[in-house]
Design a protein around this motif. Sequence first.
Motif, PDB file in Angstrom:
ATOM      1  N   ALA A   1       0.836  -1.207   0.000  1.00  0.00           N
ATOM      2  CA  ALA A   1       0.000   0.000   0.000  1.00  0.00           C
ATOM      3  C   ALA A   1       0.873   1.261   0.000  1.00  0.00           C
ATOM      4  O   ALA A   1       1.757   1.413   0.851  1.00  0.00           O
ATOM      5  N   ARG A   2       0.604   2.146  -0.921  1.00  0.00           N
ATOM      6  CA  ARG A   2       1.432   3.349  -1.070  1.00  0.00           C
ATOM      7  C   ARG A   2       1.490   4.202   0.194  1.00  0.00           C
ATOM      8  O   ARG A   2       2.587   4.621   0.606  1.00  0.00           O
TER       9      ARG A   2
ATOM     10  N   SER B   1     -10.974  -4.808   6.252  1.00  0.00           N
ATOM     11  CA  SER B   1     -10.655  -6.232   6.071  1.00  0.00           C
ATOM     12  C   SER B   1      -9.331  -6.439   5.341  1.00  0.00           C
ATOM     13  O   SER B   1      -8.763  -7.536   5.376  1.00  0.00           O
ATOM     14  N   MET B   2      -8.832  -5.402   4.665  1.00  0.00           N
ATOM     15  CA  MET B   2      -7.566  -5.544   3.951  1.00  0.00           C
ATOM     16  C   MET B   2      -6.365  -5.432   4.876  1.00  0.00           C
ATOM     17  O   MET B   2      -5.248  -5.812   4.504  1.00  0.00           O
ATOM     18  N   LYS B   3      -6.577  -4.923   6.078  1.00  0.00           N
ATOM     19  CA  LYS B   3      -5.470  -4.822   7.028  1.00  0.00           C
ATOM     20  C   LYS B   3      -5.056  -6.217   7.494  1.00  0.00           C
ATOM     21  O   LYS B   3      -5.897  -7.091   7.708  1.00  0.00           O
ATOM     22  N   GLU B   4      -3.749  -6.397   7.665  1.00  0.00           N
ATOM     23  CA  GLU B   4      -3.263  -7.669   8.187  1.00  0.00           C
ATOM     24  C   GLU B   4      -3.597  -7.769   9.675  1.00  0.00           C
ATOM     25  O   GLU B   4      -3.506  -6.796  10.415  1.00  0.00           O
ATOM     26  N   SER B   5      -3.963  -8.968  10.095  1.00  0.00           N
ATOM     27  CA  SER B   5      -4.369  -9.165  11.483  1.00  0.00           C
ATOM     28  C   SER B   5      -3.221  -9.622  12.384  1.00  0.00           C
ATOM     29  O   SER B   5      -3.371  -9.665  13.604  1.00  0.00           O
ATOM     30  N   ARG B   6      -2.047  -9.960  11.790  1.00  0.00           N
ATOM     31  CA  ARG B   6      -0.951 -10.499  12.600  1.00  0.00           C
ATOM     32  C   ARG B   6       0.373  -9.767  12.394  1.00  0.00           C
ATOM     33  O   ARG B   6       1.361 -10.092  13.058  1.00  0.00           O
TER      34      ARG B   6
ATOM     35  N   HIS C   1       2.044 -13.735  -6.817  1.00  0.00           N
ATOM     36  CA  HIS C   1       1.204 -13.480  -5.655  1.00  0.00           C
ATOM     37  C   HIS C   1       0.798 -12.019  -5.618  1.00  0.00           C
ATOM     38  O   HIS C   1       1.578 -11.126  -5.892  1.00  0.00           O
ATOM     39  N   SER C   2      -0.459 -11.785  -5.282  1.00  0.00           N
ATOM     40  CA  SER C   2      -0.929 -10.413  -5.147  1.00  0.00           C
ATOM     41  C   SER C   2      -2.036 -10.380  -4.105  1.00  0.00           C
ATOM     42  O   SER C   2      -2.904 -11.243  -4.075  1.00  0.00           O
ATOM     43  N   SER C   3      -1.948  -9.395  -3.218  1.00  0.00           N
ATOM     44  CA  SER C   3      -2.993  -9.204  -2.226  1.00  0.00           C
ATOM     45  C   SER C   3      -3.618  -7.832  -2.419  1.00  0.00           C
ATOM     46  O   SER C   3      -3.004  -6.928  -2.995  1.00  0.00           O
ATOM     47  N   LYS C   4      -4.828  -7.673  -1.930  1.00  0.00           N
ATOM     48  CA  LYS C   4      -5.568  -6.430  -2.169  1.00  0.00           C
ATOM     49  C   LYS C   4      -4.862  -5.214  -1.592  1.00  0.00           C
ATOM     50  O   LYS C   4      -4.927  -4.119  -2.154  1.00  0.00           O
ATOM     51  N   ILE C   5      -4.176  -5.400  -0.469  1.00  0.00           N
ATOM     52  CA  ILE C   5      -3.558  -4.253   0.176  1.00  0.00           C
ATOM     53  C   ILE C   5      -2.440  -3.652  -0.682  1.00  0.00           C
ATOM     54  O   ILE C   5      -2.093  -2.476  -0.537  1.00  0.00           O
TER      55      ILE C   5
END
Length: 501
Positions: free
Chosen positions: A350-351, A468-473, A449-453
Amino acid sequence: MMSDFQRSLAVRLSRRGERSNQSNKEEGGGGALFSPSRLHSDYGIKTIWKAGFLRLLLVGGILWMLLIILALLFHVWSCQSSLSFFSAICNKEGRLYVVLDTIGFVPKPQHRCPIPVAYDPDKVLLPTSITPDSIVTNLTYITEDDDLSSNSPFPLFGGNISWSQRQESFILKPQMKVHCGFMPGGGAEMSSLDKHYVQKCKFVVATGIFDAYDQPHQPSNISKRSKNLFCFLMVVDELSLDFLRSNATVRQDSQGGDWVGIWRLILLKTPPYDEPRRNGKVPKILTHRLFPQARYSIWIDAKMELIVDPLLILERYLWRGKHTFAIAQHKHHRNIYEEADACKRRKRYARPLVDLQMKIYRYEGLEPWSIKKSTVSDVPEGAVIIREHTAMNNLFSCLWFNEVHLLTPRDQLSFGYVVDRLKGAFKVFMFQNCEYNSLFELHPHIREHSSKIEWVKSLKELKGKGESMKESRGGFGLWTPYPGDLDSVELPKVVRTSKAG
């Protein structure tokens, strides 16, 4: 009288004959453009002109080469000069450098170059003792957080590191205790069978596959001595292990261990992070924690096929120069802020969160790379890491991983920062990128690999439904209030020096 008249007539006839002969010669010579005498004269002139032109061309070429050599020598000298005008020659952002580069005075980097390795692995002498630690003599790890408050409902693999703990971890002391992953209940557990196997590993070549986006590549040019000396360990998650069992030949030894060719598979149960890229940093950076008995390790990304004997690699990059940590220079960037700009353009994370990490580093005093720094670059090519597991190197790896745990998973952004914070106590040999490219054959990922964030352009996208795009860990430092005024921080201006970067 008669005789005088005859003599006079004879003289006149003689003169008339000479004039007639001379006239005939002139008429014949003037009209005959290809007469032998005329051709001989013209050929001589042309030969002289041709020889002169060749001499002129040769002298001009020699002078031009001398001019280029003098310019290159001046360039090397000026890079070390304290005078701002001369040092500007080495500044890739300066006009003078651009002019020299345009006319060809700046040599272009090679993609591959010969590696000056020893000829025979069987003749390489192994060190008889470990490198002594003079600054940090004893390193232990935090296994329980004092502050149990956390934004996560479950234990964090990297721990709940506070900003004050992070700051204190950079203050070097003989006895140190720091966070270094592997908090109880945080994930990345190894089976007892695998733990028992790695206990014997003193020399390690390690790689890892996560989220099943690579396939295994067998090393080549490996000597019999290295096969007996090294453990070749491939760390995988359960998804990748299932993929390998379905798409590769996985054999099982008599003790129940899984193998793919030369690689012994090491399963990490319960991935510690939601983001596969962050999971991959566990074996890459914390090699000394996964394999605590190892004295030396070589990490190589799974997309690479190692083509150089690992014993020759250790001899070339560690033992010969008495180094303990070696990593390649980045091909395009030396400046962390330029690398961050490339990460944003290529949507690596994320920028706004990349900018936040850079603001923290800038607030804490990280200057853009320049020739005044002690390192040749602030940005590594992290796909190959060669190290001796000394206390200082292990501490560096812990601090490097803590940055990956707290902030973005882009380890190339945090490497140079940690080196800078240790203020010369940590020594790193950064070798040429062209040598790095000669250590392996590069293979494409099975899939990218690509994730929404990674596509987020503003913090607004991470609010509301975007939560929901934030990492939880991982990455909690990006959401924990920083004890400083980051709004007042102005990031250094980035001038893109490479189209590929």
